[in-house]
Design a protein around this motif. Structure first.
Motif, PDB file in Angstrom:
ATOM      1  N   VAL A   2      55.023   2.718  33.845  1.00 42.54           N
ATOM      2  CA  VAL A   2      56.206   2.800  34.124  1.00 42.54           C
ATOM      3  C   VAL A   2      55.834   2.160  35.463  1.00 42.54           C
ATOM      4  N   MET A   3      55.463   0.940  35.311  1.00 42.03           N
ATOM      5  CA  MET A   3      55.448   0.030  36.676  1.00 42.03           C
ATOM      6  C   MET A   3      56.650  -0.869  36.119  1.00 42.03           C
ATOM      7  N   THR A   4      55.294  -1.124  34.393  1.00 41.75           N
ATOM      8  CA  THR A   4      55.606  -2.900  33.855  1.00 41.75           C
ATOM      9  C   THR A   4      57.496  -2.357  33.323  1.00 41.75           C
ATOM     10  N   SER A   5      57.656  -0.946  32.588  1.00 40.40           N
ATOM     11  CA  SER A   5      59.346  -1.186  32.417  1.00 40.40           C
ATOM     12  C   SER A   5      60.028  -1.429  33.408  1.00 40.40           C
ATOM     13  N   PHE A   6      60.098  -1.845  34.877  1.00 42.03           N
ATOM     14  CA  PHE A   6      61.486  -2.093  35.430  1.00 42.03           C
ATOM     15  C   PHE A   6      61.214  -3.505  35.976  1.00 42.03           C
ATOM     16  N   LYS A   7      59.853  -4.135  35.601  1.00 42.87           N
ATOM     17  CA  LYS A   7      60.143  -6.052  35.524  1.00 42.87           C
ATOM     18  C   LYS A   7      60.504  -6.339  34.100  1.00 42.87           C
ATOM     19  N   ASP A   8      61.101  -7.711  34.236  1.00 44.64           N
ATOM     20  CA  ASP A   8      61.670  -8.229  33.472  1.00 44.64           C
ATOM     21  C   ASP A   8      59.989  -8.791  32.657  1.00 44.64           C
ATOM     22  N   ASP A   9      60.723  -9.879  31.612  1.00 42.24           N
ATOM     23  CA  ASP A   9      59.147  -9.989  30.463  1.00 42.24           C
ATOM     24  C   ASP A   9      58.564 -11.094  31.457  1.00 42.24           C
ATOM     25  N   ARG A  10      58.844 -12.147  32.317  1.00 42.88           N
ATOM     26  CA  ARG A  10      58.988 -13.321  32.894  1.00 42.88           C
ATOM     27  C   ARG A  10      57.629 -12.509  34.287  1.00 42.88           C
ATOM     28  N   SER A  11      58.092 -11.675  34.608  1.00 42.25           N
ATOM     29  CA  SER A  11      56.896 -10.804  35.565  1.00 42.25           C
ATOM     30  C   SER A  11      55.971 -10.149  34.516  1.00 42.25           C
TER      31      SER A  11
END
Length: 309
Positions: free
Chosen positions: A63-72
């Motif tokens: 869930v946390m990763t779904s709100f990040k961009d690819d670089r982050s």
């Protein structure tokens, strides 16, 4: 150590024998059972906490990763997102066609779940309540279907569905899902219907109710905890099904969520849209979590019904 006095025999003036007090150990014995039970309780709770962390952490990380961009995602995979990128969700929903896959999955799982519960409950009620020649044989046929590997049936199943003209169709996939889920449903509900009281059904027959009316208006509502439990199990299995739709549903416009997620991961190649992929993964995961959270108590009631009389 403190001692207590216990009576002992002593002579008296009248020639009789009197009891004298002797010393002995005092105090209640040490209760080792409570101490061992406390240690076992702490150990079991520790195992449950570790297991909960192992289960919950990957879900929270997705869930946390779904709100990040690819670089982050690659530079700081364990940190919280700097800002909530809701564009990942909108991109996965529209550009990756997750909306179409979601709708197809709802249609297939909804239709198959209704058919499975209806047909499974009717078959289980007859097998549990009526004695007739071949009753046990039919029951064990359903039980044997649970042990049959689906991998061995894929090739003949493909040709059967193709000859019936149901290949690459929503209703064809619904029928296959129903057949795939019936053995476990009948096995589960047969044991559940046997625990229901027979006096209520007999009273309905005395009042002139037919078998169908007794089943749909009396016995089926009484079996609601069992229906909810087996419905949740079938929902989880059918929602996450990947093998059957991959073989029987090759039309790109009729893919389900599991096929859509694989297609989203493969189509991007080395420049994969990881943020959109995690957003699509969470989309596919949320209905399952919501169903279990909403019906958690009913699932427990259905599993424990009939254990105590």
């Amino acid at each position: 150590m403190k001692t207590t006095e216990t009576p002992a025999a002593e002579p008296t003036e009248s020639g009789g024998v009197a009891l004298a007090k002797t010393s002995g150990p005092a105090g209640p014995p040490r209760k080792k059972g409570k101490k061992e039970g406390a240690v076992l309780n702490v150990f079991s709770h520790g195992v449950l906490v570790i297991w909960a962390i192992m289960v919950v952490m990957p879900l929270l990380w997705a869930v946390m990763t779904s709100f990040k961009d690819d670089r982050s995602i690659f530079s700081s995979p364990w940190s919280l997102p700097d800002r909530l990128n809701f564009g990942n969700w909108s991109r996965a929903w529209s550009e990756a066609h997750m909306s179409d896959y979601f709708l197809n999955t709802v249609l297939v799982v909804g239709g198959s779940l209704i058919g499975t519960l209806l047909l499974g409950s009717m078959a289980a009620y007859v097998l549990a309540r009526f004695e007739f020649p071949g009753n046990r044989f039919i029951y064990f046929l359903f039980v044997g279907g649970m042990s049959f590997p689906i991998m061995l049936a894929l090739v003949p199943l493909f040709y059967v569905v193709n000859n019936m003209g149901l290949l690459n169709t929503i209703h064809g996939l619904i029928l296959v899902y129903i057949a795939y889920s019936l053995p476990f449903t009948v096995f589960f509900l047969t044991a559940f219907f046997r625990t229901l009281p027979t006096s209520i059904a007999e009273a309905a027959f005395v009042d002139g109710a037919s078998h169908s009316r007794t089943f749909f208006q009396i016995m089926l509502p009484m079996a609601r905890p069992g229906l909810v439990s087996v419905g949740i199990f079938n929902f989880l299995g059918q929602w996450n099904q990947y093998m059957l739709p991959t073989v029987l549903n090759t039309d790109p416009d009729k893919r389900v969520l599991t096929q859509g997620l694989v297609q989203l991961a493969v189509s991007q190649g080395y420049k994969g849209d990881w943020s959109g992929l995690f957003a699509g993964l969470v989309m596919a995961m949320l209905p399952v979590l919501a169903a279990y959270i909403i019906f958690q108590r009913q699932v427990v009631q259905g599993l424990t019904a009939g254990a105590l009389k």
